[in-house]
Design an enzyme around this catalytic site. Structure first.
Site, PDB file in Angstrom:
ATOM      1  CB  ALA A  21      38.601  52.280 -14.835  1.00 19.82           C
ATOM      2  NE  ARG A  64      48.406  60.929  -9.563  1.00 18.75           N
ATOM      3  CZ  ARG A  64      48.750  61.317 -10.701  1.00 18.75           C
ATOM      4  NH1 ARG A  64      49.784  62.086 -11.208  1.00 18.75           N
ATOM      5  NH2 ARG A  64      48.014  60.551 -11.705  1.00 18.75           N
ATOM      6  CD  GLN A  77      41.098  49.781 -17.156  1.00 19.41           C
ATOM      7  OE1 GLN A  77      40.851  51.011 -16.607  1.00 19.41           O
ATOM      8  NE2 GLN A  77      42.556  49.610 -17.491  1.00 19.41           N
ATOM      9  N   GLY A 103      46.316  50.710 -16.500  1.00 20.44           N
ATOM     10  CA  GLY A 103      46.921  51.665 -17.366  1.00 20.44           C
ATOM     11  C   GLY A 103      45.823  52.216 -18.456  1.00 20.44           C
ATOM     12  CG  ASN A 123      48.829  63.267 -23.715  1.00 20.04           C
ATOM     13  OD1 ASN A 123      47.899  63.896 -24.317  1.00 20.04           O
ATOM     14  ND2 ASN A 123      48.849  62.354 -23.122  1.00 20.04           N
ATOM     15  NE  ARG A 155      13.179  68.024   4.653  1.00 19.69           N
ATOM     16  CZ  ARG A 155      12.547  67.133   5.470  1.00 19.69           C
ATOM     17  NH1 ARG A 155      12.018  67.624   6.369  1.00 19.69           N
ATOM     18  NH2 ARG A 155      12.574  65.746   5.231  1.00 19.69           N
ATOM     19  CG  ASN A 166      -2.018  84.225   7.956  1.00 26.74           C
ATOM     20  OD1 ASN A 166      -1.121  85.171   7.454  1.00 26.74           O
ATOM     21  ND2 ASN A 166      -2.166  84.003   9.139  1.00 26.74           N
ATOM     22  CG  ASN A 197       4.618  65.318   8.691  1.00 27.90           C
ATOM     23  OD1 ASN A 197       5.262  65.591   9.825  1.00 27.90           O
ATOM     24  ND2 ASN A 197       5.358  65.088   7.632  1.00 27.90           N
ATOM     25  CE1 TYR A 198       7.446  58.410  10.181  1.00 29.72           C
ATOM     26  CE2 TYR A 198       8.459  59.388  12.126  1.00 29.72           C
ATOM     27  CZ  TYR A 198       8.324  58.275  11.463  1.00 29.72           C
ATOM     28  OH  TYR A 198       9.023  57.230  11.165  1.00 29.72           O
TER      29      TYR A 198
HETATM   30  C1  UD1 Z   1      47.740  60.925 -18.403  1.00 27.74           C
HETATM   31  C2  UD1 Z   1      48.721  60.559 -19.472  1.00 27.74           C
HETATM   32  C3  UD1 Z   1      49.700  61.886 -19.756  1.00 27.74           C
HETATM   33  C4  UD1 Z   1      49.008  63.186 -19.767  1.00 27.74           C
HETATM   34  C5  UD1 Z   1      47.806  63.227 -18.764  1.00 27.74           C
HETATM   35  C6  UD1 Z   1      47.118  64.217 -18.975  1.00 27.74           C
HETATM   36  C7  UD1 Z   1      48.906  58.193 -19.858  1.00 27.74           C
HETATM   37  C8  UD1 Z   1      50.065  56.928 -19.412  1.00 27.74           C
HETATM   38  N1  UD1 Z   1      49.527  59.493 -19.292  1.00 27.74           N
HETATM   39  O1  UD1 Z   1      48.552  60.643 -17.023  1.00 27.74           O
HETATM   40  O2  UD1 Z   1      50.617  61.701 -20.942  1.00 27.74           O
HETATM   41  O3  UD1 Z   1      49.891  64.141 -19.750  1.00 27.74           O
HETATM   42  O4  UD1 Z   1      47.319  62.090 -18.712  1.00 27.74           O
HETATM   43  O5  UD1 Z   1      46.214  65.016 -17.863  1.00 27.74           O
HETATM   44  O6  UD1 Z   1      47.980  58.144 -20.134  1.00 27.74           O
HETATM   45  N2  UD1 Z   1      42.407  55.375 -16.240  1.00 27.74           N
HETATM   46  C9  UD1 Z   1      41.583  54.132 -16.325  1.00 27.74           C
HETATM   47  N3  UD1 Z   1      42.154  52.963 -16.207  1.00 27.74           N
HETATM   48  C10 UD1 Z   1      43.490  52.966 -15.823  1.00 27.74           C
HETATM   49  C11 UD1 Z   1      44.180  54.099 -15.562  1.00 27.74           C
HETATM   50  C12 UD1 Z   1      43.652  55.358 -15.873  1.00 27.74           C
HETATM   51  O7  UD1 Z   1      40.389  54.493 -16.880  1.00 27.74           O
HETATM   52  O8  UD1 Z   1      43.963  51.933 -15.787  1.00 27.74           O
HETATM   53  C13 UD1 Z   1      41.790  56.786 -16.363  1.00 27.74           C
HETATM   54  C14 UD1 Z   1      41.908  57.447 -15.076  1.00 27.74           C
HETATM   55  O9  UD1 Z   1      40.484  57.316 -14.575  1.00 27.74           O
HETATM   56  C15 UD1 Z   1      41.688  59.202 -15.500  1.00 27.74           C
HETATM   57  C16 UD1 Z   1      42.577  58.660 -17.014  1.00 27.74           C
HETATM   58  O10 UD1 Z   1      42.519  57.786 -17.300  1.00 27.74           O
HETATM   59  O11 UD1 Z   1      40.533  59.582 -15.911  1.00 27.74           O
HETATM   60  C17 UD1 Z   1      44.012  59.450 -17.044  1.00 27.74           C
HETATM   61  O12 UD1 Z   1      44.594  58.666 -15.854  1.00 27.74           O
HETATM   62  P1  UD1 Z   1      45.594  59.435 -14.809  1.00 27.74           P
HETATM   63  O13 UD1 Z   1      46.384  58.297 -13.904  1.00 27.74           O
HETATM   64  O14 UD1 Z   1      45.158  60.488 -14.145  1.00 27.74           O
HETATM   65  O15 UD1 Z   1      46.746  59.634 -15.906  1.00 27.74           O
HETATM   66  P2  UD1 Z   1      48.211  60.639 -15.818  1.00 27.74           P
HETATM   67  O16 UD1 Z   1      48.930  60.193 -14.721  1.00 27.74           O
HETATM   68  O17 UD1 Z   1      47.480  62.012 -15.364  1.00 27.74           O
HETATM   69 CA    CA Z   2      45.446  62.627 -14.859  1.00 31.47          CA
END
Ligand code: UD1
Ligand code: CA
Length: 467
Positions: free
Chosen positions: A13, A18, A77, A82, A174, A337, A381, A390-391
């Site tokens: 979500a 970035r 969500q 987060g 992580n 197509r 052939n 066709n149209y």
């Molecule tokens: C996250 C981890 C980080 C890890 C990294 C690995 C957290 C806080 N941090 O950081 O420790 O090293 O991934 O790739 O989790 N998403 C939601 N809802 C939200 C926010 C994010 O569904 O509210 C989803 C995003 O779409 C994505 C995933 O969660 O697929 C990770 O989110 P992202 O913002 O990429 O986290 P990182 O900053 O990469």
């Molecule tokens: Ca990420």
């Protein structure tokens, strides 16, 4: 953990700021498929009890990308606050569920099945409350750091933006892949706070909270960190795609597929390519099957298509949702197509476009044609420049050409109409009605030759020019 595998939650979500994009990050593609589809495919291919995807406000595209996996459930969500909040949104759905919960970042697409299954095994062997997949990186920038005490016992995860200088030096990070026992997960999520530099609810805070409750947690290092690289911007998208491309292509070559300039060939991981297929550079092959002995020359795009054995796709041809029968030749620069269906030993030559049309065994359209909404029989052939009209500006109409028909060059069928078996259509004919089997159809004005007129005409034109 239940024998049948964990419940799986995929977090998708996030806005993906970035990426600098209008569309959600997980809809960007690597190897011809949206990121989310790779992750859902991975989830569905290991033993599991359920698969849920957390989606934000722009969920339509994500639902569409998951349509091949009808078991997937969606959790809303909105707004995304987060990763901790993302998982918390699943709380109601999980009320009556038991077992472990595997949480996957939606932007980590390269994990192999072996890696995931190994991770699940390590987790259950150690009876942990939570496990995370970790990796050691030369440059850990951007990732959450794994914190360990003096005896290497995992203490938690610190996001880079909140880390102290010494914590930032930690190279074990992580991967964004977690296994949790369900009850402590949701209990701890209830206590996660937004007290961090991003004002988000971090899923990663759950690990530290579990340690505070004397629960056993562990970070399990992955053997090949390239599998777990996340995609946050387009440069990382490129890096991950390059890794996956190489993995797919290496496996194909080892299996007996010849790839020329493999670094320029993009084949989706689930395409089925038989042995003794040869593919030249700059080709894209997605959602397709290719039979043994087939040769694909450079610059072809084969999407959603089934290509039989010993087919020859010549340079620069573009095929979408089509079927090509054994021994057929297509191109150079042909366009099939959607819903084009070629039988065995059909020939489609240069600059021929086929749309929603069937061509029977042994039929040919060798040059510069448009064949749309048509059923063409066997051994037909179609001469150079043949066109199905066709149209009519409002509706599409069908052309039927039965077996053994010969259509001379520069002819058209103003559809709907039918040309009967064995008929002969003279060159330059515009057909406006059916041709019975075995007849000759000719529709063009008779030629007249005016004796010696060429000379007279020339001098007349010359004198006009002089004026
Ligand atoms: C996250 C981890 C980080 C890890 C990294 C690995 C957290 C806080 N941090 O950081 O420790 O090293 O991934 O790739 O989790 N998403 C939601 N809802 C939200 C926010 C994010 O569904 O509210 C989803 C995003 O779409 C994505 C995933 O969660 O697929 C990770 O989110 P992202 O913002 O990429 O986290 P990182 O900053 O990469
Ligand atoms: Ca990420």
């Amino acid at each position: 953990m239940a024998v049948s595998g964990p419940h799986i939650i995929i977090m998708a979500a996030g806005k993906g700021k970035r990426m600098q994009s209008q569309q959600p990050k997980v809809l960007h593609e690597v190897l011809c498929r949206p990121l989310i589809e790779h992750v859902v495919h991975m989830a569905c291919s290991i033993p599991h009890q359920s698969v849920s995807v957390v989606v934000g406000a722009q969920d339509e595209g994500i639902r569409h990308a998951c349509k091949a996996y009808p078991e997937v459930q969606f959790i809303r969500q909105d707004p995304p606050l987060g990763t901790g909040h993302a998982v918390l949104c699943a709380k109601d759905l999980f009320k009556d569920r038991s077992g472990d919960v595997l949480v996957l970042n939606g932007d980590v697409v390269g994990l192999s099945r072996e890696t995931l299954e190994g991770f699940i095994q390590s987790h259950s062997r150690g009876s942990y409350s939570a496990s995370v997949l970790s990796m050691k990186l030369e440059n850990p920038t951007g990732y959450g750091r794994i914190l360990r005490d003096g005896s290497q016992k995992m203490q938690g995860i610190r996001e880079e933006k909140d880390a102290s200088e010494s914590e930032r030096k930690v190279r074990e990070v992580n991967c964004g892949i977690y296994l949790f026992a369900k009850t402590p997960l949701f209990e701890c999520l209830g206590s996660v706070q937004q007290k961090n530099s991003q004002k988000e609810y971090y899923l990663t805070d759950v690990l530290g909270l579990l340690v505070d409750k004397n629960q056993k947690i562990e970070a399990h290092p992955i053997s090949d960190s390239r599998e777990a690289l996340g995609i946050n911007d387009r440069k990382e998208l490129y890096e991950v795609e390059k890794f996956l491309q190489q993995r797919v292509n290496d496996a194909l070559m080892r299996k007996g597929v010849t790839l020329r300039h493999p670094e320029t060939i993009f084949i989706d991981p689930y395409a089925e390519i038989a042995t003794d297929v040869e593919i030249e550079g700059n080709c894209v092959i997605a959602r397709s099957e290719i039979g043994t002995g087939t040769r694909v020359e450079s610059g072809c795009r084969v999407l959603g298509s089934r290509i039989g054995q010993n087919v020859h796709l010549k340079q620069g041809s573009y095929l979408e949702q089509s079927e090509v029968g054994e021994g057929s030749v297509v191109g150079p620069y042909a366009h099939l197509r959607p819903a084009s269906k070629l039988g065995k030993n059909v020939k489609i030559g240069n600059f021929v476009e086929v749309k929603k049309a069937e061509m029977g065994e042994g039929s040919k359209a060798s040059h510069l044609s448009y064949i749309g909404d048509a059923i063409i029989g066997k051994n037909v052939n179609l001469g150079c420049g043949f066109i199905t009209c066709n149209y009519d500006g409002k509706n599409k109409h069908q052309t039927t050409i039965e077996d053994d028909v010969f259509v001379g060059s520069d002819s058209q069928t103003v559809a709907p109409l039918r040309v009967g078996k064995g008929a002969y259509v003279a060159s330059g004919t515009t057909l406006t009605k059916d041709v019975p089997p075995g007849d000759l159809a000719i529709a063009r004005t008779r030629q007249e030759n005016k004796k010696g007129f060429a000379q007279k005409l020339q001098s007349k034109l010359q004198s006009k020019k002089g004026n």
